[in-house]
Structures are given as structure tokens and as C-alpha cells.
Design a protein around this motif. Structure first.
Motif, PDB file in Angstrom:
ATOM      1  N   ARG A   6       0.921  -1.234  -0.018  1.00 30.37           N
ATOM      2  CA  ARG A   6      -0.087   0.050   0.133  1.00 30.37           C
ATOM      3  C   ARG A   6       0.796   1.291  -0.025  1.00 30.37           C
ATOM      4  O   ARG A   6       0.386   2.196  -0.709  1.00 30.37           O
ATOM      5  CB  ARG A   6      -0.929   0.003   1.054  1.00 30.37           C
ATOM      6  N   LEU A   7       2.032   1.250   0.845  1.00 35.30           N
ATOM      7  CA  LEU A   7       2.915   2.438   0.824  1.00 35.30           C
ATOM      8  C   LEU A   7       3.312   2.645  -0.650  1.00 35.30           C
ATOM      9  O   LEU A   7       3.522   3.989  -0.801  1.00 35.30           O
ATOM     10  CB  LEU A   7       4.107   2.295   1.800  1.00 35.30           C
ATOM     11  N   LEU A   8       4.030   1.586  -1.208  1.00 39.27           N
ATOM     12  CA  LEU A   8       4.531   1.585  -2.706  1.00 39.27           C
ATOM     13  C   LEU A   8       3.461   2.142  -3.563  1.00 39.27           C
ATOM     14  O   LEU A   8       3.887   2.979  -4.666  1.00 39.27           O
ATOM     15  CB  LEU A   8       5.115   0.353  -3.058  1.00 39.27           C
ATOM     16  N   GLN A   9       2.302   1.817  -3.608  1.00 32.91           N
ATOM     17  CA  GLN A   9       1.211   2.196  -4.143  1.00 32.91           C
ATOM     18  C   GLN A   9       0.828   3.613  -4.322  1.00 32.91           C
ATOM     19  O   GLN A   9       0.345   4.369  -5.110  1.00 32.91           O
ATOM     20  CB  GLN A   9      -0.106   1.132  -4.365  1.00 32.91           C
ATOM     21  N   GLN A  53      24.274   9.128  -2.966  1.00 36.76           N
ATOM     22  CA  GLN A  53      23.919   8.850  -1.560  1.00 36.76           C
ATOM     23  C   GLN A  53      24.355   7.621  -0.875  1.00 36.76           C
ATOM     24  O   GLN A  53      24.916   7.706   0.315  1.00 36.76           O
ATOM     25  CB  GLN A  53      22.238   8.402  -1.512  1.00 36.76           C
ATOM     26  N   TYR A  54      24.910   6.754  -1.600  1.00 37.43           N
ATOM     27  CA  TYR A  54      25.653   5.320  -1.012  1.00 37.43           C
ATOM     28  C   TYR A  54      27.205   5.382  -1.370  1.00 37.43           C
ATOM     29  O   TYR A  54      27.873   4.720  -0.641  1.00 37.43           O
ATOM     30  CB  TYR A  54      24.780   4.119  -1.563  1.00 37.43           C
ATOM     31  N   ILE A 105      14.830   2.628  -3.276  1.00 38.90           N
ATOM     32  CA  ILE A 105      16.102   2.499  -2.577  1.00 38.90           C
ATOM     33  C   ILE A 105      16.345   3.976  -2.104  1.00 38.90           C
ATOM     34  O   ILE A 105      16.855   4.366  -1.019  1.00 38.90           O
ATOM     35  CB  ILE A 105      17.231   2.256  -3.734  1.00 38.90           C
ATOM     36  N   LEU A 106      15.884   5.114  -2.870  1.00 41.32           N
ATOM     37  CA  LEU A 106      15.945   6.415  -2.521  1.00 41.32           C
ATOM     38  C   LEU A 106      14.974   6.782  -1.142  1.00 41.32           C
ATOM     39  O   LEU A 106      15.369   7.741  -0.254  1.00 41.32           O
ATOM     40  CB  LEU A 106      15.690   7.638  -3.418  1.00 41.32           C
ATOM     41  N   MET A 107      13.986   6.101  -1.085  1.00 41.56           N
ATOM     42  CA  MET A 107      12.945   6.100   0.073  1.00 41.56           C
ATOM     43  C   MET A 107      13.549   5.653   1.401  1.00 41.56           C
ATOM     44  O   MET A 107      13.247   6.161   2.230  1.00 41.56           O
ATOM     45  CB  MET A 107      11.833   5.564  -0.360  1.00 41.56           C
ATOM     46  N   VAL A 108      14.277   4.613   1.102  1.00 37.27           N
ATOM     47  CA  VAL A 108      14.862   3.998   2.228  1.00 37.27           C
ATOM     48  C   VAL A 108      15.868   4.533   2.948  1.00 37.27           C
ATOM     49  O   VAL A 108      16.673   5.512   3.360  1.00 37.27           O
ATOM     50  CB  VAL A 108      15.401   2.720   2.150  1.00 37.27           C
TER      51      VAL A 108
END
Length: 108
Positions: A6-9, A53-54, A105-108
Motif C-alpha cells: 500500500r505504501l508503494l502504491q 547517497q551510497y 532505494i532513495l526512500m529507504v
């Protein structure tokens, strides 16, 4: 998994929510992406943000390996609310998966 889907949607993702909540029918562990797709990924603005970022070659290799594995594997969708989708094989579109995975990946 339902909450993650649901979060990804909610973040306007199309394929990744179904990948996360699906059953893997056939997993193909791959380490690399073909050169044409890799060039397209490297031109992506999101990919450059992830690299900034990484800043790790091992993380870069892991991300590319994860993308290759997802693209070559087969997923059976699970959706209890929609019987039309439930049990169907997910049609994986590489370009969309690459973009959504990088956004995740950017969200994490």
C-alpha cells in the motif's frame, strides 16, 4: 507485506508493489545487466542520486545484481481484493522496474 504494498502504491509505483507482495515462481540469480540496459540506467537521474547517497562500489554492484535478478525471475501475483489479478503471472517491464527500484532505494 500488505502495508509495504500500500505504501508503494501510494507513491505511484506500478510493478514493485506486486513484486514485493507476490510469490516467486522461478528465481534466476543473475549478477549483471546487459550493456544496453546498463547504459540507459546510468543515464538516469535517479541512479545518479542513488550513487551519490551510497558512494560504494559494492552497493552499486548489489543494486545492479538485484535488478538483474528481478528482471529474469517470475512472480505470481497475490491480491485478495482483486480476483482478476490474483494468481496471474506478473509481466515485468524492465524500464519500469529499474526506475521504481531506484525510487524505493532513495526512500529507504
Amino acid at each position: 507485506m500488505i502495508a509495504a504494498k500500500r505504501l508503494l502504491q501510494a507513491n505511484n509505483m506500478i510493478i514493485l508493489p506486486y513484486i514485493i507482495s507476490s510469490k516467486m515462481r522461478n528465481i534466476q540469480n543473475r549478477k549483471s545487466i546487459n550493456k544496453k540496459e546498463l547504459i540507459a540506467i546510468e543515464k538516469s537521474e535517479i541512479y545518479n542520486k542513488v550513487l551519490q547517497q551510497y558512494r560504494s562500489t559494492s552497493m552499486k554492484d548489489y543494486i545492479l545484481s538485484l535488478m538483474a535478478t528481478i528482471i529474469s525471475s517470475e512472480f505470481k501475483m497475490i491480491d485478495f481484493k482483486d480476483e482478476i489479478v490474483n494468481g496471474k503471472i506478473l509481466n515485468v517491464v524492465p524500464e519500469i522496474v529499474y526506475e521504481e527500484l531506484l525510487m524505493y532505494i532513495l526512500m529507504v
